[in-house]
Design a protein around this motif. Sequence first.
Motif, PDB file in Angstrom:
ATOM      1  N   ARG A 185     -51.549  70.754  59.863  1.00 45.65           N
ATOM      2  CA  ARG A 185     -50.553  71.767  60.228  1.00 45.65           C
ATOM      3  C   ARG A 185     -51.311  72.986  60.736  1.00 45.65           C
ATOM      4  NH1 ARG A 185     -50.440  75.413  55.990  1.00 45.65           N
ATOM      5  NH2 ARG A 185     -51.314  74.679  54.016  1.00 45.65           N
ATOM      6  N   PRO A 186     -50.805  73.675  61.718  1.00 47.10           N
ATOM      7  CA  PRO A 186     -51.553  74.768  62.363  1.00 47.10           C
ATOM      8  C   PRO A 186     -51.547  76.089  61.609  1.00 47.10           C
ATOM      9  CG  PRO A 186     -49.450  74.477  63.450  1.00 47.10           C
ATOM     10  CD  PRO A 186     -49.555  73.371  62.429  1.00 47.10           C
ATOM     11  N   LEU A 187     -50.770  76.211  60.537  1.00 50.51           N
ATOM     12  CA  LEU A 187     -50.643  77.467  59.820  1.00 50.51           C
ATOM     13  C   LEU A 187     -52.003  77.978  59.339  1.00 50.51           C
ATOM     14  CD1 LEU A 187     -48.624  79.557  58.677  1.00 50.51           C
ATOM     15  CD2 LEU A 187     -48.589  78.219  56.568  1.00 50.51           C
ATOM     16  N   GLY A 188     -52.376  79.169  59.778  1.00 52.03           N
ATOM     17  CA  GLY A 188     -53.618  79.797  59.327  1.00 52.03           C
ATOM     18  C   GLY A 188     -54.854  79.402  60.108  1.00 52.03           C
ATOM     19  N   VAL A 189     -54.732  78.395  60.966  1.00 55.45           N
ATOM     20  CA  VAL A 189     -55.890  77.890  61.709  1.00 55.45           C
ATOM     21  C   VAL A 189     -56.270  78.868  62.825  1.00 55.45           C
ATOM     22  CG1 VAL A 189     -56.776  76.000  63.140  1.00 55.45           C
ATOM     23  CG2 VAL A 189     -55.282  75.507  61.187  1.00 55.45           C
ATOM     24  N   LYS A 190     -57.568  79.104  62.986  1.00 52.28           N
ATOM     25  CA  LYS A 190     -58.071  79.947  64.057  1.00 52.28           C
ATOM     26  C   LYS A 190     -58.926  79.108  65.002  1.00 52.28           C
ATOM     27  CE  LYS A 190     -58.329  84.418  61.643  1.00 52.28           C
ATOM     28  NZ  LYS A 190     -59.243  85.536  61.253  1.00 52.28           N
ATOM     29  N   GLY A 191     -59.143  79.610  66.219  1.00 52.99           N
ATOM     30  CA  GLY A 191     -60.081  78.965  67.130  1.00 52.99           C
ATOM     31  C   GLY A 191     -59.517  77.777  67.867  1.00 52.99           C
ATOM     32  N   LYS A 192     -60.365  76.764  68.050  1.00 48.85           N
ATOM     33  CA  LYS A 192     -60.109  75.642  68.937  1.00 48.85           C
ATOM     34  C   LYS A 192     -58.800  74.911  68.668  1.00 48.85           C
ATOM     35  CE  LYS A 192     -62.448  71.507  70.739  1.00 48.85           C
ATOM     36  NZ  LYS A 192     -63.679  70.678  70.667  1.00 48.85           N
ATOM     37  N   LEU A 193     -58.447  74.742  67.404  1.00 48.13           N
ATOM     38  CA  LEU A 193     -57.255  73.952  67.065  1.00 48.13           C
ATOM     39  C   LEU A 193     -56.044  74.814  66.697  1.00 48.13           C
ATOM     40  CD1 LEU A 193     -58.764  71.014  64.956  1.00 48.13           C
ATOM     41  CD2 LEU A 193     -58.540  71.240  67.433  1.00 48.13           C
ATOM     42  N   SER A 194     -56.120  76.108  66.967  1.00 46.17           N
ATOM     43  CA  SER A 194     -55.037  77.007  66.563  1.00 46.17           C
ATOM     44  C   SER A 194     -53.719  76.708  67.272  1.00 46.17           C
ATOM     45  CB  SER A 194     -55.436  78.458  66.797  1.00 46.17           C
ATOM     46  OG  SER A 194     -55.715  78.682  68.173  1.00 46.17           O
ATOM     47  N   ASN A 195     -53.804  76.093  68.453  1.00 52.03           N
ATOM     48  CA  ASN A 195     -52.584  75.786  69.206  1.00 52.03           C
ATOM     49  C   ASN A 195     -52.187  74.311  69.118  1.00 52.03           C
ATOM     50  OD1 ASN A 195     -52.162  78.435  70.244  1.00 52.03           O
ATOM     51  ND2 ASN A 195     -53.812  78.102  71.706  1.00 52.03           N
ATOM     52  N   MET A 196     -52.910  73.562  68.310  1.00 54.01           N
ATOM     53  CA  MET A 196     -52.558  72.147  68.137  1.00 54.01           C
ATOM     54  C   MET A 196     -51.246  72.022  67.363  1.00 54.01           C
ATOM     55  SD  MET A 196     -54.743  69.049  66.325  1.00 54.01           S
ATOM     56  CE  MET A 196     -55.853  68.753  67.707  1.00 54.01           C
ATOM     57  N   LYS A 197     -50.419  71.081  67.779  1.00 59.93           N
ATOM     58  CA  LYS A 197     -49.146  70.874  67.112  1.00 59.93           C
ATOM     59  C   LYS A 197     -49.353  70.196  65.759  1.00 59.93           C
ATOM     60  CE  LYS A 197     -46.491  70.336  71.402  1.00 59.93           C
ATOM     61  NZ  LYS A 197     -45.631  69.422  72.208  1.00 59.93           N
ATOM     62  N   GLN A 198     -48.338  70.333  64.915  1.00 59.43           N
ATOM     63  CA  GLN A 198     -48.377  69.658  63.626  1.00 59.43           C
ATOM     64  C   GLN A 198     -48.477  68.150  63.853  1.00 59.43           C
ATOM     65  OE1 GLN A 198     -45.961  71.328  60.570  1.00 59.43           O
ATOM     66  NE2 GLN A 198     -45.417  69.333  59.695  1.00 59.43           N
ATOM     67  N   PHE A 199     -49.200  67.472  62.948  1.00 60.08           N
ATOM     68  CA  PHE A 199     -49.452  66.046  63.106  1.00 60.08           C
ATOM     69  C   PHE A 199     -48.138  65.270  63.196  1.00 60.08           C
ATOM     70  CE2 PHE A 199     -50.879  61.798  61.908  1.00 60.08           C
ATOM     71  CZ  PHE A 199     -52.069  61.694  62.620  1.00 60.08           C
ATOM     72  N   ASP A 200     -48.105  64.312  64.112  1.00 58.19           N
ATOM     73  CA  ASP A 200     -46.897  63.538  64.368  1.00 58.19           C
ATOM     74  C   ASP A 200     -46.423  62.812  63.102  1.00 58.19           C
ATOM     75  OD1 ASP A 200     -45.054  62.259  66.499  1.00 58.19           O
ATOM     76  OD2 ASP A 200     -45.868  60.531  65.408  1.00 58.19           O
ATOM     77  N   GLU A 201     -45.175  63.042  62.753  1.00 59.15           N
ATOM     78  CA  GLU A 201     -44.634  62.496  61.506  1.00 59.15           C
ATOM     79  C   GLU A 201     -44.580  60.966  61.518  1.00 59.15           C
ATOM     80  OE1 GLU A 201     -40.559  62.838  58.798  1.00 59.15           O
ATOM     81  OE2 GLU A 201     -40.999  64.341  60.322  1.00 59.15           O
ATOM     82  N   GLU A 202     -44.199  60.399  62.657  1.00 55.75           N
ATOM     83  CA  GLU A 202     -44.102  58.937  62.754  1.00 55.75           C
ATOM     84  C   GLU A 202     -45.478  58.288  62.612  1.00 55.75           C
ATOM     85  OE1 GLU A 202     -42.573  55.607  65.995  1.00 55.75           O
ATOM     86  OE2 GLU A 202     -41.647  57.610  65.970  1.00 55.75           O
ATOM     87  N   LYS A 203     -46.473  58.887  63.254  1.00 53.33           N
ATOM     88  CA  LYS A 203     -47.826  58.349  63.143  1.00 53.33           C
ATOM     89  C   LYS A 203     -48.358  58.491  61.725  1.00 53.33           C
ATOM     90  CE  LYS A 203     -52.384  58.274  65.250  1.00 53.33           C
ATOM     91  NZ  LYS A 203     -53.270  58.792  66.318  1.00 53.33           N
ATOM     92  N   PHE A 204     -48.033  59.610  61.100  1.00 50.16           N
ATOM     93  CA  PHE A 204     -48.470  59.800  59.718  1.00 50.16           C
ATOM     94  C   PHE A 204     -47.897  58.704  58.820  1.00 50.16           C
ATOM     95  CE2 PHE A 204     -47.572  61.381  55.431  1.00 50.16           C
ATOM     96  CZ  PHE A 204     -48.863  61.665  55.011  1.00 50.16           C
ATOM     97  N   GLU A 205     -46.622  58.412  58.973  1.00 51.13           N
ATOM     98  CA  GLU A 205     -45.980  57.384  58.154  1.00 51.13           C
ATOM     99  C   GLU A 205     -46.649  56.023  58.373  1.00 51.13           C
ATOM    100  OE1 GLU A 205     -43.849  57.772  55.794  1.00 51.13           O
ATOM    101  OE2 GLU A 205     -43.592  59.924  56.133  1.00 51.13           O
ATOM    102  N   TYR A 206     -47.018  55.745  59.621  1.00 49.93           N
ATOM    103  CA  TYR A 206     -47.668  54.470  59.933  1.00 49.93           C
ATOM    104  C   TYR A 206     -49.033  54.382  59.242  1.00 49.93           C
ATOM    105  CZ  TYR A 206     -49.762  50.707  62.672  1.00 49.93           C
ATOM    106  OH  TYR A 206     -50.386  49.552  63.059  1.00 49.93           O
ATOM    107  N   LEU A 207     -49.823  55.446  59.357  1.00 54.84           N
ATOM    108  CA  LEU A 207     -51.147  55.460  58.734  1.00 54.84           C
ATOM    109  C   LEU A 207     -51.037  55.442  57.212  1.00 54.84           C
ATOM    110  CD1 LEU A 207     -52.920  58.070  61.030  1.00 54.84           C
ATOM    111  CD2 LEU A 207     -53.285  55.602  61.007  1.00 54.84           C
ATOM    112  N   TYR A 208     -50.050  56.153  56.696  1.00 56.24           N
ATOM    113  CA  TYR A 208     -49.817  56.170  55.249  1.00 56.24           C
ATOM    114  C   TYR A 208     -49.486  54.764  54.739  1.00 56.24           C
ATOM    115  CZ  TYR A 208     -47.761  57.369  50.725  1.00 56.24           C
ATOM    116  OH  TYR A 208     -47.477  57.426  49.388  1.00 56.24           O
ATOM    117  N   ASP A 209     -48.603  54.070  55.447  1.00 52.55           N
ATOM    118  CA  ASP A 209     -48.214  52.719  55.034  1.00 52.55           C
ATOM    119  C   ASP A 209     -49.403  51.760  55.082  1.00 52.55           C
ATOM    120  OD1 ASP A 209     -45.629  53.540  54.611  1.00 52.55           O
ATOM    121  OD2 ASP A 209     -44.867  52.810  56.531  1.00 52.55           O
TER     122      ASP A 209
END
Length: 276
Positions: free
Chosen positions: A240-264
């Motif tokens: 999640r981007p909250l509090g992040v500075k620098g290179k990844l500060s504008n990266m979107k929150q990790f895709d929920e569908e992909k997270f569920e797939y990797l979690y499973d």
Amino acid sequence: MAYINKIILNTFIDGPGSRMAVFMQGCNLRCLYCHNPETWNLCTNCGECVKACKKGALYFKDGRVKYNKDLCVKCDVCIKVCHNNSTPKYTDMSAQDIFKTAYDNRDFLDGITLSGGECTLQYEFILELFKLIKENTKLTTFIDTNGYMEFDVLKKLIDVTDGFMFDLKALNRENHIKLTGYDNEKIIKNLEYVSKMGLLYEVRTVLVEGYNDSVEEIEKISKYIFNLNDYTKFKLIPFRPLGVKGKLSNMKQFDEEKFEYLYDNSKRILQSRLKE
């Protein structure tokens, strides 16, 4: 004395049961996705934060920036203007100071967890504090760490620590270097030793798109933890981007569908040892 970023008197996510969490200032890795980069360095007393604070909560005394928490409105503008990835709000505290806080709240706690930043940079303080805890209470002592410490430091800490929580950025060496600026050889060695000693309570990995989120990497980490022992829990955390500075500060929150797939996928390997 130690540099303390903040203390949470009661938390249920920093180890087993109800815990007091102590976050220490200073870190030896430079994770691109760090949510708390203000914990990396000590204040250089440049004064930029003093000029930016509109409430008068920051001021100079004897050449050092001082902090009046009673005037602070927690706007964090001081952190935003800091070019040194630091904060003027950390405090110097003794082991006795922290011990007294834990002791006074012992009836409501199961233990104390030291985190960061990277708390093991101030390992002598940890040794002193945990010995006080052990000698005077029944509270358990935990360390939340990136694992990047000298082996002789780890062995000293093991003598006074009931459990370790490791933040494993990546198992693949190149991915780890891209994410943190350092390789993970020392970390893996320390993690495996803690596991062997029966003290590896939890391993967690933050999923960062394009760095450590391949199916192969997460499967490899899951199998690695499964084969380490029969007790360590694993936790997958979406970026999640909250509090992040620098290179990844504008990266979107990790895709929920992909997270569920990797979690499973991880769940199929670790089953009940994968934390919700």
